[in-house]
Design a protein around this motif. Sequence first.
Motif, PDB file in Angstrom:
ATOM      1  N   LEU A  47       0.858  -1.177   0.000  1.00 17.34           N
ATOM      2  CA  LEU A  47       0.000   0.000   0.000  1.00 17.34           C
ATOM      3  C   LEU A  47       0.894   1.227   0.000  1.00 17.34           C
ATOM      4  O   LEU A  47       1.784   1.354   0.857  1.00 17.34           O
ATOM      5  N   ASN A  48       0.695   2.091  -0.991  1.00  9.65           N
ATOM      6  CA  ASN A  48       1.508   3.305  -1.115  1.00  9.65           C
ATOM      7  C   ASN A  48       3.012   2.998  -1.116  1.00  9.65           C
ATOM      8  O   ASN A  48       3.824   3.730  -0.551  1.00  9.65           O
ATOM      9  N   GLY A  49       3.348   1.888  -1.758  1.00  7.30           N
ATOM     10  CA  GLY A  49       4.748   1.524  -1.933  1.00  7.30           C
ATOM     11  C   GLY A  49       5.390   0.815  -0.759  1.00  7.30           C
ATOM     12  O   GLY A  49       6.575   0.459  -0.827  1.00  7.30           O
ATOM     13  N   ILE A  50       4.666   0.596   0.315  1.00  6.37           N
ATOM     14  CA  ILE A  50       5.215  -0.076   1.501  1.00  6.37           C
ATOM     15  C   ILE A  50       4.541  -1.442   1.637  1.00  6.37           C
ATOM     16  O   ILE A  50       3.313  -1.524   1.725  1.00  6.37           O
ATOM     17  N   PRO A  51       5.324  -2.530   1.666  1.00  8.90           N
ATOM     18  CA  PRO A  51       4.724  -3.866   1.740  1.00  8.90           C
ATOM     19  C   PRO A  51       3.992  -4.102   3.060  1.00  8.90           C
ATOM     20  O   PRO A  51       4.347  -3.552   4.097  1.00  8.90           O
ATOM     21  N   PHE A  52       2.969  -4.923   3.002  1.00  3.01           N
ATOM     22  CA  PHE A  52       2.340  -5.459   4.196  1.00  3.01           C
ATOM     23  C   PHE A  52       3.019  -6.798   4.491  1.00  3.01           C
ATOM     24  O   PHE A  52       2.790  -7.788   3.801  1.00  3.01           O
ATOM     25  N   LYS A  53       3.876  -6.829   5.483  1.00  6.87           N
ATOM     26  CA  LYS A  53       4.524  -8.068   5.890  1.00  6.87           C
ATOM     27  C   LYS A  53       4.960  -7.948   7.332  1.00  6.87           C
ATOM     28  O   LYS A  53       5.110  -6.843   7.863  1.00  6.87           O
ATOM     29  N   GLU A  95      -1.472   7.638   7.021  1.00  5.79           N
ATOM     30  CA  GLU A  95      -0.999   6.943   5.816  1.00  5.79           C
ATOM     31  C   GLU A  95      -0.634   7.958   4.740  1.00  5.79           C
ATOM     32  O   GLU A  95      -1.085   9.111   4.752  1.00  5.79           O
ATOM     33  N   GLU A  96       0.172   7.534   3.781  1.00  2.64           N
ATOM     34  CA  GLU A  96       0.625   8.423   2.708  1.00  2.64           C
ATOM     35  C   GLU A  96      -0.535   8.986   1.884  1.00  2.64           C
ATOM     36  O   GLU A  96      -0.426  10.072   1.318  1.00  2.64           O
ATOM     37  N   ASP A  97      -1.657   8.259   1.810  1.00  3.57           N
ATOM     38  CA  ASP A  97      -2.788   8.745   1.021  1.00  3.57           C
ATOM     39  C   ASP A  97      -3.725   9.645   1.828  1.00  3.57           C
ATOM     40  O   ASP A  97      -4.788  10.031   1.356  1.00  3.57           O
ATOM     41  N   GLY A  98      -3.328   9.987   3.060  1.00  3.08           N
ATOM     42  CA  GLY A  98      -4.120  10.888   3.886  1.00  3.08           C
ATOM     43  C   GLY A  98      -5.071  10.214   4.844  1.00  3.08           C
ATOM     44  O   GLY A  98      -5.634  10.870   5.732  1.00  3.08           O
ATOM     45  N   ARG A  99      -5.269   8.916   4.692  1.00  2.00           N
ATOM     46  CA  ARG A  99      -6.128   8.206   5.626  1.00  2.00           C
ATOM     47  C   ARG A  99      -5.405   7.953   6.953  1.00  2.00           C
ATOM     48  O   ARG A  99      -4.188   8.079   7.047  1.00  2.00           O
ATOM     49  N   VAL A 100      -6.165   7.582   7.957  1.00  2.50           N
ATOM     50  CA  VAL A 100      -5.631   7.425   9.309  1.00  2.50           C
ATOM     51  C   VAL A 100      -5.994   6.032   9.828  1.00  2.50           C
ATOM     52  O   VAL A 100      -7.114   5.547   9.622  1.00  2.50           O
ATOM     53  N   TRP A 101      -5.039   5.408  10.528  1.00  5.22           N
ATOM     54  CA  TRP A 101      -5.239   4.064  11.044  1.00  5.22           C
ATOM     55  C   TRP A 101      -5.928   4.086  12.403  1.00  5.22           C
ATOM     56  O   TRP A 101      -5.554   4.853  13.290  1.00  5.22           O
ATOM     57  N   GLY A 168       6.257  -0.294   8.066  1.00  2.00           N
ATOM     58  CA  GLY A 168       6.286  -1.737   7.877  1.00  2.00           C
ATOM     59  C   GLY A 168       5.164  -2.391   8.652  1.00  2.00           C
ATOM     60  O   GLY A 168       4.227  -1.750   9.131  1.00  2.00           O
ATOM     61  N   GLY A 169       5.278  -3.709   8.803  1.00  2.00           N
ATOM     62  CA  GLY A 169       4.282  -4.470   9.537  1.00  2.00           C
ATOM     63  C   GLY A 169       3.059  -4.819   8.707  1.00  2.00           C
ATOM     64  O   GLY A 169       2.963  -4.475   7.523  1.00  2.00           O
TER      65      GLY A 169
END
Length: 211
Positions: A47-53, A95-101, A168-169
């Motif tokens: 997502l946005n160039g950062i892997p989910f791992k 997040e890079e796209d402006g959303r928030v976790w 990451g993560g």
Amino acid sequence: MTRHPHSDHLGQPVVLRRPSTPTALPAWSAAEAIATVVPGGALPATLNGIPFKAWAGVPRDDAGWHEVTGQAAIAEPPYHCPAGQHAAAGAVIVEEDGRVWLVAPSNQFGGYEATFPKGRVDPGASLQATAIREAYEESGLQVAIVAHLLDCARSQTYTRYYVARRVGGSPALMGWESQAVHLVPLEQLPQIAWHANDKVVIAALRAHLVC
């Protein structure tokens, strides 16, 4: 009901009375959409160039957490925890796209349907290290501190919140305290993180992002 894949801190199973519902994969790539994953759920590879791992270098003991990467030399005011409250720290992960976790506490613990990851400070731990650890344990994400956001009183704690970014993560690897992890557009945060304690955090985040 369903069982969380991780046991609680006492080794007991965590039964989710009302499991959360994941969203379809296209929601993750749509910056205007809310995206939700449940424990062990499906995610895009990146997502946005950062892997989910999984975080390969996650600390394994308290000493490792005290020195965890992601802490930063930022400007932050002195921290003074009022008498009768517990010191705590949390992360507002943008997040890079402006959303928030956000995390969804298992079985709406504490009356929260969704909130920002945070927790009490352990002896010897810094506020920044605590925020990074809580973000990982509750959301599965590896984060780096970006800025001080605010200090605020909650029901039992006096919490310092930091703005953080994901480095990451994987949110599918959330710990037992969470039954889902959400990625939410800024303008929809008040509808998802609706608890009164989070209003001041959302207001501070909006002010921070405008600056």
